[in-house]
Write a protein that holds these residues in place. Structure first.
Motif, PDB file in Angstrom:
ATOM      1  N   VAL A  74       0.846  -1.200   0.000  1.00 26.03           N
ATOM      2  CA  VAL A  74       0.000   0.000   0.000  1.00 26.03           C
ATOM      3  C   VAL A  74       0.883   1.252   0.000  1.00 26.03           C
ATOM      4  O   VAL A  74       0.586   2.222  -0.695  1.00 26.03           O
ATOM      5  CB  VAL A  74      -0.993  -0.018   1.183  1.00 26.03           C
ATOM      6  CG1 VAL A  74      -1.687   1.319   1.350  1.00 26.03           C
ATOM      7  CG2 VAL A  74      -2.022  -1.129   0.986  1.00 26.03           C
ATOM      8  N   SER A  75       1.995   1.203   0.740  1.00 24.02           N
ATOM      9  CA  SER A  75       2.944   2.322   0.722  1.00 24.02           C
ATOM     10  C   SER A  75       3.472   2.550  -0.688  1.00 24.02           C
ATOM     11  O   SER A  75       3.571   3.688  -1.156  1.00 24.02           O
ATOM     12  CB  SER A  75       4.119   2.048   1.659  1.00 24.02           C
ATOM     13  OG  SER A  75       3.692   1.916   2.977  1.00 24.02           O
ATOM     14  N   LEU A  76       3.812   1.476  -1.375  1.00 19.73           N
ATOM     15  CA  LEU A  76       4.311   1.570  -2.740  1.00 19.73           C
ATOM     16  C   LEU A  76       3.245   2.148  -3.673  1.00 19.73           C
ATOM     17  O   LEU A  76       3.545   2.982  -4.535  1.00 19.73           O
ATOM     18  CB  LEU A  76       4.757   0.189  -3.220  1.00 19.73           C
ATOM     19  CG  LEU A  76       5.714   0.122  -4.384  1.00 19.73           C
ATOM     20  CD1 LEU A  76       6.968   0.941  -4.128  1.00 19.73           C
ATOM     21  CD2 LEU A  76       6.075  -1.320  -4.659  1.00 19.73           C
ATOM     22  N   LEU A  77       1.997   1.730  -3.499  1.00 14.97           N
ATOM     23  CA  LEU A  77       0.904   2.267  -4.313  1.00 14.97           C
ATOM     24  C   LEU A  77       0.729   3.763  -4.061  1.00 14.97           C
ATOM     25  O   LEU A  77       0.566   4.546  -5.005  1.00 14.97           O
ATOM     26  CB  LEU A  77      -0.402   1.518  -4.019  1.00 14.97           C
ATOM     27  CG  LEU A  77      -1.627   1.988  -4.788  1.00 14.97           C
ATOM     28  CD1 LEU A  77      -1.439   1.817  -6.292  1.00 14.97           C
ATOM     29  CD2 LEU A  77      -2.865   1.244  -4.322  1.00 14.97           C
ATOM     30  N   ILE A  78       0.796   4.172  -2.818  1.00 13.83           N
ATOM     31  CA  ILE A  78       0.674   5.600  -2.488  1.00 13.83           C
ATOM     32  C   ILE A  78       1.823   6.380  -3.121  1.00 13.83           C
ATOM     33  O   ILE A  78       1.601   7.445  -3.712  1.00 13.83           O
ATOM     34  CB  ILE A  78       0.627   5.804  -0.961  1.00 13.83           C
ATOM     35  CG1 ILE A  78      -0.693   5.271  -0.401  1.00 13.83           C
ATOM     36  CG2 ILE A  78       0.806   7.279  -0.588  1.00 13.83           C
ATOM     37  CD1 ILE A  78      -0.746   5.148   1.100  1.00 13.83           C
ATOM     38  N   LEU A  79       3.040   5.842  -3.033  1.00 13.58           N
ATOM     39  CA  LEU A  79       4.178   6.507  -3.670  1.00 13.58           C
ATOM     40  C   LEU A  79       3.987   6.590  -5.183  1.00 13.58           C
ATOM     41  O   LEU A  79       4.318   7.596  -5.800  1.00 13.58           O
ATOM     42  CB  LEU A  79       5.473   5.776  -3.340  1.00 13.58           C
ATOM     43  CG  LEU A  79       5.950   5.862  -1.896  1.00 13.58           C
ATOM     44  CD1 LEU A  79       7.133   4.934  -1.658  1.00 13.58           C
ATOM     45  CD2 LEU A  79       6.294   7.307  -1.540  1.00 13.58           C
ATOM     46  N   LYS A  80       3.461   5.542  -5.774  1.00  6.58           N
ATOM     47  CA  LYS A  80       3.203   5.527  -7.228  1.00  6.58           C
ATOM     48  C   LYS A  80       2.207   6.625  -7.586  1.00  6.58           C
ATOM     49  O   LYS A  80       2.383   7.337  -8.577  1.00  6.58           O
ATOM     50  CB  LYS A  80       2.673   4.155  -7.651  1.00  6.58           C
ATOM     51  CG  LYS A  80       2.284   4.052  -9.103  1.00  6.58           C
ATOM     52  CD  LYS A  80       3.477   4.189 -10.005  1.00  6.58           C
ATOM     53  CE  LYS A  80       3.075   4.009 -11.474  1.00  6.58           C
ATOM     54  NZ  LYS A  80       4.175   4.265 -12.377  1.00  6.58           N
ATOM     55  N   LEU A  81       1.187   6.782  -6.791  1.00  2.14           N
ATOM     56  CA  LEU A  81       0.174   7.824  -7.058  1.00  2.14           C
ATOM     57  C   LEU A  81       0.721   9.225  -6.828  1.00  2.14           C
ATOM     58  O   LEU A  81       0.353  10.162  -7.532  1.00  2.14           O
ATOM     59  CB  LEU A  81      -1.071   7.585  -6.212  1.00  2.14           C
ATOM     60  CG  LEU A  81      -1.804   6.271  -6.505  1.00  2.14           C
ATOM     61  CD1 LEU A  81      -2.940   6.067  -5.509  1.00  2.14           C
ATOM     62  CD2 LEU A  81      -2.312   6.217  -7.927  1.00  2.14           C
ATOM     63  N   ILE A  82       1.634   9.368  -5.875  1.00  2.00           N
ATOM     64  CA  ILE A  82       2.229  10.691  -5.605  1.00  2.00           C
ATOM     65  C   ILE A  82       3.255  11.052  -6.672  1.00  2.00           C
ATOM     66  O   ILE A  82       3.219  12.160  -7.227  1.00  2.00           O
ATOM     67  CB  ILE A  82       2.897  10.698  -4.208  1.00  2.00           C
ATOM     68  CG1 ILE A  82       1.840  10.632  -3.115  1.00  2.00           C
ATOM     69  CG2 ILE A  82       3.772  11.950  -4.024  1.00  2.00           C
ATOM     70  CD1 ILE A  82       2.407  10.428  -1.723  1.00  2.00           C
ATOM     71  N   TYR A  83       4.190  10.138  -6.963  1.00  2.00           N
ATOM     72  CA  TYR A  83       5.306  10.462  -7.862  1.00  2.00           C
ATOM     73  C   TYR A  83       5.034  10.189  -9.333  1.00  2.00           C
ATOM     74  O   TYR A  83       5.758  10.670 -10.181  1.00  2.00           O
ATOM     75  CB  TYR A  83       6.565   9.690  -7.431  1.00  2.00           C
ATOM     76  CG  TYR A  83       7.044  10.048  -6.055  1.00  2.00           C
ATOM     77  CD1 TYR A  83       7.117  11.367  -5.643  1.00  2.00           C
ATOM     78  CD2 TYR A  83       7.432   9.066  -5.167  1.00  2.00           C
ATOM     79  CE1 TYR A  83       7.559  11.705  -4.368  1.00  2.00           C
ATOM     80  CE2 TYR A  83       7.895   9.380  -3.900  1.00  2.00           C
ATOM     81  CZ  TYR A  83       7.954  10.703  -3.508  1.00  2.00           C
ATOM     82  OH  TYR A  83       8.401  11.023  -2.263  1.00  2.00           O
ATOM     83  N   LYS A  84       4.040   9.409  -9.621  1.00  2.00           N
ATOM     84  CA  LYS A  84       3.662   9.034 -10.984  1.00  2.00           C
ATOM     85  C   LYS A  84       4.895   8.796 -11.800  1.00  2.00           C
ATOM     86  O   LYS A  84       5.253   8.806 -12.774  1.00  2.00           O
ATOM     87  CB  LYS A  84       2.726  10.041 -11.585  1.00  2.00           C
ATOM     88  CG  LYS A  84       1.440  10.108 -10.815  1.00  2.00           C
ATOM     89  CD  LYS A  84       0.484  11.071 -11.424  1.00  2.00           C
ATOM     90  CE  LYS A  84      -0.743  11.157 -10.533  1.00  2.00           C
ATOM     91  NZ  LYS A  84      -1.706  12.049 -10.924  1.00  2.00           N
TER      92      LYS A  84
END
Length: 84
Positions: A74-84
């Motif tokens: 979930v942390s990785l998904l959040i980072l993916k959504l933030i940093y695209k």
């Protein structure tokens, strides 16, 4: 005779920490362009099923691994959504 749960805990620990290098790299570089959102969502869905399965058994090594992996995924998904 070796208690088989030891193998479960070792496997759980190794699987649980396997995402740490990716999360750290994503935080350091602020780049997640090579991480697939679809892969991450499928992975999280699989972890949800592992968690349900492990609670129903109950299997503490699986619960341990699935919980930590879920947090990291979930942390990785959040980072993916933030940093695209």
């Amino acid at each position: 005779m070796i208690n088989i749960d030891i193998f479960g805990y070792i496997a759980a620990f190794l699987m649980a920490i396997s995402l740490i290098p990716q999360v750290v790299k994503s935080l350091r570089t602020k780049s997640t362009k090579d991480i697939s959102v679809l892969w991450t969502l499928i992975y999280i869905a699989g972890l949800i099923f592992w968690l349900i399965y492990s609670v129903k058994l109950p299997s503490y090594p699986l619960m341990f691994a699935a919980s930590i992996e879920m947090f990291l995924a979930v942390s990785l998904l959040i980072l993916k959504l933030i940093y695209k």
